[in-house]
Design a protein around this motif. Structure first.
Motif, PDB file in Angstrom:
ATOM      1  N   ARG A  90       0.881  -1.789   0.244  1.00  0.00           N
ATOM      2  CA  ARG A  90      -0.422  -0.545   0.091  1.00  0.00           C
ATOM      3  C   ARG A  90       0.531   1.767  -0.361  1.00  0.00           C
ATOM      4  O   ARG A  90       1.859   0.963   0.459  1.00  0.00           O
ATOM      5  CB  ARG A  90      -1.095   0.181   1.523  1.00  0.00           C
ATOM      6  CG  ARG A  90      -1.666  -1.098   1.350  1.00  0.00           C
ATOM      7  CD  ARG A  90      -2.821  -0.871   2.214  1.00  0.00           C
ATOM      8  NE  ARG A  90      -3.797  -2.145   2.805  1.00  0.00           N
ATOM      9  CZ  ARG A  90      -5.064  -2.285   1.935  1.00  0.00           C
ATOM     10  NH1 ARG A  90      -5.656  -1.422   2.090  1.00  0.00           N
ATOM     11  NH2 ARG A  90      -5.483  -3.856   2.641  1.00  0.00           N
ATOM     12  N   THR A  91       0.203   2.140  -0.285  1.00  0.00           N
ATOM     13  CA  THR A  91       1.165   3.463  -0.038  1.00  0.00           C
ATOM     14  C   THR A  91       0.500   4.449   1.157  1.00  0.00           C
ATOM     15  O   THR A  91      -0.424   3.803   1.164  1.00  0.00           O
ATOM     16  CB  THR A  91       0.842   5.017  -1.885  1.00  0.00           C
ATOM     17  OG1 THR A  91      -0.806   4.816  -0.939  1.00  0.00           O
ATOM     18  CG2 THR A  91       0.370   3.701  -3.338  1.00  0.00           C
ATOM     19  N   ARG A  92       1.472   5.571   1.044  1.00  0.00           N
ATOM     20  CA  ARG A  92       1.138   6.151   2.353  1.00  0.00           C
ATOM     21  C   ARG A  92      -0.109   6.271   2.427  1.00  0.00           C
ATOM     22  O   ARG A  92      -0.962   6.942   3.483  1.00  0.00           O
ATOM     23  CB  ARG A  92       2.023   7.197   2.647  1.00  0.00           C
ATOM     24  CG  ARG A  92       1.992   7.624   4.116  1.00  0.00           C
ATOM     25  CD  ARG A  92       3.467   8.755   4.533  1.00  0.00           C
ATOM     26  NE  ARG A  92       3.406   8.537   5.682  1.00  0.00           N
ATOM     27  CZ  ARG A  92       4.125   8.080   6.513  1.00  0.00           C
ATOM     28  NH1 ARG A  92       5.109   6.925   6.370  1.00  0.00           N
ATOM     29  NH2 ARG A  92       4.587   8.334   8.158  1.00  0.00           N
ATOM     30  N   GLU A  93      -0.267   6.983   1.536  1.00  0.00           N
ATOM     31  CA  GLU A  93      -2.103   7.869   1.758  1.00  0.00           C
ATOM     32  C   GLU A  93      -2.836   6.659   2.065  1.00  0.00           C
ATOM     33  O   GLU A  93      -4.272   6.820   2.240  1.00  0.00           O
ATOM     34  CB  GLU A  93      -1.975   8.581   0.034  1.00  0.00           C
ATOM     35  CG  GLU A  93      -1.315   9.048  -0.551  1.00  0.00           C
ATOM     36  CD  GLU A  93      -0.046   9.730  -1.114  1.00  0.00           C
ATOM     37  OE1 GLU A  93       0.185   7.879  -0.963  1.00  0.00           O
ATOM     38  OE2 GLU A  93       0.989  10.464  -0.388  1.00  0.00           O
ATOM     39  N   GLU A  94      -3.344   5.620   1.054  1.00  0.00           N
ATOM     40  CA  GLU A  94      -4.414   4.524   1.414  1.00  0.00           C
ATOM     41  C   GLU A  94      -3.648   3.845   2.894  1.00  0.00           C
ATOM     42  O   GLU A  94      -5.189   3.678   3.485  1.00  0.00           O
ATOM     43  CB  GLU A  94      -3.863   3.468   0.653  1.00  0.00           C
ATOM     44  CG  GLU A  94      -4.014   3.467  -1.194  1.00  0.00           C
ATOM     45  CD  GLU A  94      -3.007   2.222  -1.817  1.00  0.00           C
ATOM     46  OE1 GLU A  94      -4.205   1.767  -2.731  1.00  0.00           O
ATOM     47  OE2 GLU A  94      -2.124   1.364  -1.335  1.00  0.00           O
ATOM     48  N   LEU A  95      -2.672   3.841   3.594  1.00  0.00           N
ATOM     49  CA  LEU A  95      -2.960   3.718   5.189  1.00  0.00           C
ATOM     50  C   LEU A  95      -3.665   4.655   5.530  1.00  0.00           C
ATOM     51  O   LEU A  95      -3.634   4.269   6.552  1.00  0.00           O
ATOM     52  CB  LEU A  95      -0.898   3.277   5.129  1.00  0.00           C
ATOM     53  CG  LEU A  95      -0.434   2.330   4.529  1.00  0.00           C
ATOM     54  CD1 LEU A  95       1.151   2.199   4.674  1.00  0.00           C
ATOM     55  CD2 LEU A  95      -1.306   0.378   5.234  1.00  0.00           C
ATOM     56  N   GLU A  96      -3.297   5.605   5.632  1.00  0.00           N
ATOM     57  CA  GLU A  96      -4.106   6.930   6.319  1.00  0.00           C
ATOM     58  C   GLU A  96      -5.131   6.925   5.290  1.00  0.00           C
ATOM     59  O   GLU A  96      -5.962   6.927   6.891  1.00  0.00           O
ATOM     60  CB  GLU A  96      -3.065   8.623   5.569  1.00  0.00           C
ATOM     61  CG  GLU A  96      -1.480   8.874   6.353  1.00  0.00           C
ATOM     62  CD  GLU A  96      -1.280   9.837   5.655  1.00  0.00           C
ATOM     63  OE1 GLU A  96      -1.835  10.208   5.230  1.00  0.00           O
ATOM     64  OE2 GLU A  96       0.029  10.203   5.782  1.00  0.00           O
ATOM     65  N   GLU A  97      -6.176   6.496   4.943  1.00  0.00           N
ATOM     66  CA  GLU A  97      -7.613   6.582   4.876  1.00  0.00           C
ATOM     67  C   GLU A  97      -7.910   5.035   5.561  1.00  0.00           C
ATOM     68  O   GLU A  97      -9.063   5.787   6.169  1.00  0.00           O
ATOM     69  CB  GLU A  97      -6.955   6.412   3.211  1.00  0.00           C
ATOM     70  CG  GLU A  97      -8.450   5.991   2.637  1.00  0.00           C
ATOM     71  CD  GLU A  97      -8.837   5.792   1.291  1.00  0.00           C
ATOM     72  OE1 GLU A  97      -9.888   5.308   0.690  1.00  0.00           O
ATOM     73  OE2 GLU A  97      -8.225   6.396   0.467  1.00  0.00           O
ATOM     74  N   VAL A  98      -6.827   4.479   5.407  1.00  0.00           N
ATOM     75  CA  VAL A  98      -7.670   2.847   6.091  1.00  0.00           C
ATOM     76  C   VAL A  98      -7.149   3.121   7.750  1.00  0.00           C
ATOM     77  O   VAL A  98      -8.967   3.329   8.288  1.00  0.00           O
ATOM     78  CB  VAL A  98      -6.987   2.402   6.100  1.00  0.00           C
ATOM     79  CG1 VAL A  98      -6.805   1.252   6.764  1.00  0.00           C
ATOM     80  CG2 VAL A  98      -6.899   1.352   4.737  1.00  0.00           C
ATOM     81  N   LEU A  99      -6.688   4.368   8.421  1.00  0.00           N
ATOM     82  CA  LEU A  99      -6.217   4.592   9.674  1.00  0.00           C
ATOM     83  C   LEU A  99      -7.544   5.291   9.994  1.00  0.00           C
ATOM     84  O   LEU A  99      -8.288   5.071  10.954  1.00  0.00           O
ATOM     85  CB  LEU A  99      -5.289   5.026   9.855  1.00  0.00           C
ATOM     86  CG  LEU A  99      -5.088   6.394  11.256  1.00  0.00           C
ATOM     87  CD1 LEU A  99      -4.566   4.554  12.367  1.00  0.00           C
ATOM     88  CD2 LEU A  99      -3.834   6.357  10.996  1.00  0.00           C
ATOM     89  N   GLU A 100      -7.682   6.418   9.050  1.00  0.00           N
ATOM     90  CA  GLU A 100      -9.194   7.379   9.330  1.00  0.00           C
ATOM     91  C   GLU A 100     -10.964   6.509   9.322  1.00  0.00           C
ATOM     92  O   GLU A 100     -10.819   6.908  10.274  1.00  0.00           O
ATOM     93  CB  GLU A 100      -9.012   8.562   8.338  1.00  0.00           C
ATOM     94  CG  GLU A 100      -8.272   9.386   8.430  1.00  0.00           C
ATOM     95  CD  GLU A 100      -8.373  10.265   9.779  1.00  0.00           C
ATOM     96  OE1 GLU A 100      -8.727  10.101  10.414  1.00  0.00           O
ATOM     97  OE2 GLU A 100      -6.890  10.309   9.990  1.00  0.00           O
ATOM     98  N   GLU A 101     -10.550   5.806   8.594  1.00  0.00           N
ATOM     99  CA  GLU A 101     -11.381   4.758   8.717  1.00  0.00           C
ATOM    100  C   GLU A 101     -12.181   4.526  10.085  1.00  0.00           C
ATOM    101  O   GLU A 101     -12.810   3.932  10.563  1.00  0.00           O
ATOM    102  CB  GLU A 101     -12.013   3.273   7.421  1.00  0.00           C
ATOM    103  CG  GLU A 101     -12.181   4.278   5.930  1.00  0.00           C
ATOM    104  CD  GLU A 101     -11.982   3.104   4.784  1.00  0.00           C
ATOM    105  OE1 GLU A 101     -11.645   2.098   5.514  1.00  0.00           O
ATOM    106  OE2 GLU A 101     -11.964   3.729   3.594  1.00  0.00           O
ATOM    107  N   ARG A 102     -10.577   3.134  10.556  1.00  0.00           N
ATOM    108  CA  ARG A 102     -10.533   2.239  11.460  1.00  0.00           C
ATOM    109  C   ARG A 102     -10.738   3.286  12.818  1.00  0.00           C
ATOM    110  O   ARG A 102     -11.563   3.174  13.296  1.00  0.00           O
ATOM    111  CB  ARG A 102      -9.329   1.711  11.501  1.00  0.00           C
ATOM    112  CG  ARG A 102     -10.082   1.136  10.430  1.00  0.00           C
ATOM    113  CD  ARG A 102     -10.630  -0.018  10.521  1.00  0.00           C
ATOM    114  NE  ARG A 102     -10.553  -0.667  11.405  1.00  0.00           N
ATOM    115  CZ  ARG A 102     -12.511  -1.727  11.277  1.00  0.00           C
ATOM    116  NH1 ARG A 102     -12.564  -1.441  10.173  1.00  0.00           N
ATOM    117  NH2 ARG A 102     -12.682  -2.716  12.701  1.00  0.00           N
ATOM    118  N   LEU A 103     -10.274   4.401  12.492  1.00  0.00           N
ATOM    119  CA  LEU A 103     -10.056   5.589  13.912  1.00  0.00           C
ATOM    120  C   LEU A 103     -12.225   5.921  14.127  1.00  0.00           C
ATOM    121  O   LEU A 103     -12.760   6.246  15.331  1.00  0.00           O
ATOM    122  CB  LEU A 103      -9.716   6.572  13.983  1.00  0.00           C
ATOM    123  CG  LEU A 103      -7.737   6.468  14.322  1.00  0.00           C
ATOM    124  CD1 LEU A 103      -6.905   7.312  13.620  1.00  0.00           C
ATOM    125  CD2 LEU A 103      -8.065   5.918  15.328  1.00  0.00           C
ATOM    126  N   ALA A 104     -12.568   6.340  13.340  1.00  0.00           N
ATOM    127  CA  ALA A 104     -14.230   7.143  13.007  1.00  0.00           C
ATOM    128  C   ALA A 104     -15.016   5.464  13.017  1.00  0.00           C
ATOM    129  O   ALA A 104     -15.661   5.819  13.525  1.00  0.00           O
ATOM    130  CB  ALA A 104     -14.462   7.497  11.321  1.00  0.00           C
TER     131      ALA A 104
END
Length: 124
Positions: A90-104
């Motif tokens: 994964r790219t860093r942008e994809e990882l940040e997106e997944v992190l935001e989804e899980r935090l939400a």
């Protein structure tokens, strides 16, 4: 009756042929020495590629070829960490997106997290 037929015989086949009159392949004696000072010779064919190291006959340690080149150093791969393998997928942008989804999901309370009985007594 068959038990008596084998009595007194060897089950291992023994060859009674001799090596007389047979021309063996040309050989060479190669000397190895280990760290502990043990020296021994190993017979190899003249055409064989001589290995630079051999297991010592006495102690089992790695013995090096006497008057020969040492073993070639193999290129060691750097250790791959979990982060390295993750970045391959994964790219860093994809990882940040997944992190935001899980935090939400965690912040919304949508996940049903079981509370340990000891933790419930502390909050009461």
């Amino acid at each position: 009756m068959s038990e008596r037929a084998l009595r007194g015989t060897r089950l291992v086949v023994t060859s009674y042929e001799t090596d007389r009159g047979i021309d063996l392949a040309p050989r060479q004696a190669v000397e190895y020495a280990c760290e502990k000072g043990h020296r021994f010779e190993m017979p190899f064919s003249v055409e064989a590629e001589i290995p630079p190291e051999w297991e010592c006959k006495v102690c089992g340690a790695q013995a090096l070829l006497v008057d020969g080149d040492g073993p070639e150093e193999k290129k060691a791969k750097p250790a791959r960490t979990h982060w390295d393998m993750l970045m391959e997928r994964r790219t860093r942008e994809e990882l940040e997106e997944v992190l935001e989804e899980r935090l939400a999901v965690l912040r919304s309370g949508a996940m049903n997290i079981a509370i340990h009985p000891r933790d419930s007594r502390k909050s009461a």
